[in-house]
Motif scaffolding. Structure first.
Motif, PDB file in Angstrom:
ATOM      1  N   SER A  24       0.840  -1.208   0.000  1.00  0.00           N
ATOM      2  CA  SER A  24       0.000   0.000   0.000  1.00  0.00           C
ATOM      3  C   SER A  24       0.873   1.256   0.000  1.00  0.00           C
ATOM      4  CB  SER A  24      -0.969   0.007   1.185  1.00  0.00           C
ATOM      5  OG  SER A  24      -0.279   0.009   2.421  1.00  0.00           O
ATOM      6  N   THR A  28       0.691   3.707  -3.227  1.00  0.00           N
ATOM      7  CA  THR A  28       0.305   5.087  -2.921  1.00  0.00           C
ATOM      8  C   THR A  28       1.390   6.048  -3.381  1.00  0.00           C
ATOM      9  OG1 THR A  28      -0.980   4.338  -1.008  1.00  0.00           O
ATOM     10  CG2 THR A  28      -0.406   6.677  -1.078  1.00  0.00           C
ATOM     11  N   ASN A  31       1.301   6.374  -7.134  1.00  0.00           N
ATOM     12  CA  ASN A  31       0.143   7.114  -7.639  1.00  0.00           C
ATOM     13  C   ASN A  31       0.202   8.607  -7.359  1.00  0.00           C
ATOM     14  OD1 ASN A  31      -1.273   5.026  -8.894  1.00  0.00           O
ATOM     15  ND2 ASN A  31      -2.130   4.348  -6.962  1.00  0.00           N
ATOM     16  N   ILE A  32       0.639   8.995  -6.161  1.00  0.00           N
ATOM     17  CA  ILE A  32       0.576  10.426  -5.821  1.00  0.00           C
ATOM     18  C   ILE A  32       1.934  11.043  -5.506  1.00  0.00           C
ATOM     19  CG2 ILE A  32      -1.774  10.206  -4.948  1.00  0.00           C
ATOM     20  CD1 ILE A  32      -0.574  10.558  -2.093  1.00  0.00           C
ATOM     21  N   ASP A  37      -0.394  14.913   1.785  1.00  0.00           N
ATOM     22  CA  ASP A  37      -1.452  13.997   2.233  1.00  0.00           C
ATOM     23  C   ASP A  37      -1.082  12.521   2.024  1.00  0.00           C
ATOM     24  OD1 ASP A  37      -1.599  14.075  -0.521  1.00  0.00           O
ATOM     25  OD2 ASP A  37      -3.792  14.073  -0.578  1.00  0.00           O
ATOM     26  N   PHE A  38       0.206  12.221   1.887  1.00  0.00           N
ATOM     27  CA  PHE A  38       0.646  10.847   1.655  1.00  0.00           C
ATOM     28  C   PHE A  38       0.226   9.919   2.794  1.00  0.00           C
ATOM     29  CE2 PHE A  38       3.670   7.395   2.268  1.00  0.00           C
ATOM     30  CZ  PHE A  38       3.608   6.762   1.030  1.00  0.00           C
ATOM     31  N   ARG A  41      -3.562   9.073   2.980  1.00  0.00           N
ATOM     32  CA  ARG A  41      -3.948   8.225   1.851  1.00  0.00           C
ATOM     33  C   ARG A  41      -3.390   6.814   2.002  1.00  0.00           C
ATOM     34  NH1 ARG A  41      -4.872  10.914  -3.731  1.00  0.00           N
ATOM     35  NH2 ARG A  41      -5.733  12.918  -3.140  1.00  0.00           N
ATOM     36  N   TRP A  42      -2.157   6.714   2.497  1.00  0.00           N
ATOM     37  CA  TRP A  42      -1.545   5.408   2.724  1.00  0.00           C
ATOM     38  C   TRP A  42      -2.347   4.635   3.778  1.00  0.00           C
ATOM     39  CZ3 TRP A  42       3.810   4.630   5.458  1.00  0.00           C
ATOM     40  CH2 TRP A  42       4.106   3.266   5.505  1.00  0.00           C
ATOM     41  N   HIS A  44      -5.474   4.988   4.559  1.00  0.00           N
ATOM     42  CA  HIS A  44      -6.741   4.574   3.967  1.00  0.00           C
ATOM     43  C   HIS A  44      -6.549   3.334   3.081  1.00  0.00           C
ATOM     44  CE1 HIS A  44     -10.696   4.793   2.157  1.00  0.00           C
ATOM     45  NE2 HIS A  44     -10.105   4.705   0.972  1.00  0.00           N
ATOM     46  N   ALA A  45      -5.518   3.347   2.242  1.00  0.00           N
ATOM     47  CA  ALA A  45      -5.240   2.207   1.362  1.00  0.00           C
ATOM     48  C   ALA A  45      -4.920   0.960   2.186  1.00  0.00           C
ATOM     49  CB  ALA A  45      -4.088   2.537   0.423  1.00  0.00           C
TER      50      ALA A  45
END
Length: 100
Positions: A24, A28, A31-32, A37-38, A41-42, A44-45
């Motif tokens: 993840s 992540t 992708n970004i 906000d890494f 998002r990580w 969440h993934a």
């Protein structure tokens, strides 16, 4: 709960945790990139993927282990020297023509 089942459960928990954390984070980041906000998002993934990874390890680990055992056994077993040896040897009272 038997020791074998307990071991399988703990293995699945730890293996899925490690793999999900690494994958993840990697996906992540791909992708970004490393943005502000890494981490959210990580997280969440990771939280979305971990239950799926745990179930996959619980379901497929025994089959993958059996497949791995078969592959390793086949690699470790030397090939027979000739067709006669491969078919179980020469008939009784005769010798095989190979050097084995």
């Amino acid at each position: 709960m038997s020791d074998a089942l307990r071991l399988r459960f703990v293995f699945a928990l730890l293996m899925s945790l490690v793999m999900t954390l690494l994958m993840s984070a990697w996906v992540t980041w791909l992708n970004i990139g490393l943005q502000a906000d890494f981490l959210p998002r990580w997280r969440h993934a990771f939280l979305a993927a971990w239950p799926v990874a745990f179930c996959a390890v619980m379901l497929f680990a025994p089959r993958v282990q059996a497949l791995s055992r078969g592959i390793v056994a086949r690699i470790a077993r030397p090939a027979p020297a000739c067709q006669t040896c491969a078919s179980g040897g020469a008939p009784a009272g005769t010798a095989c023509s190979c050097s084995s």
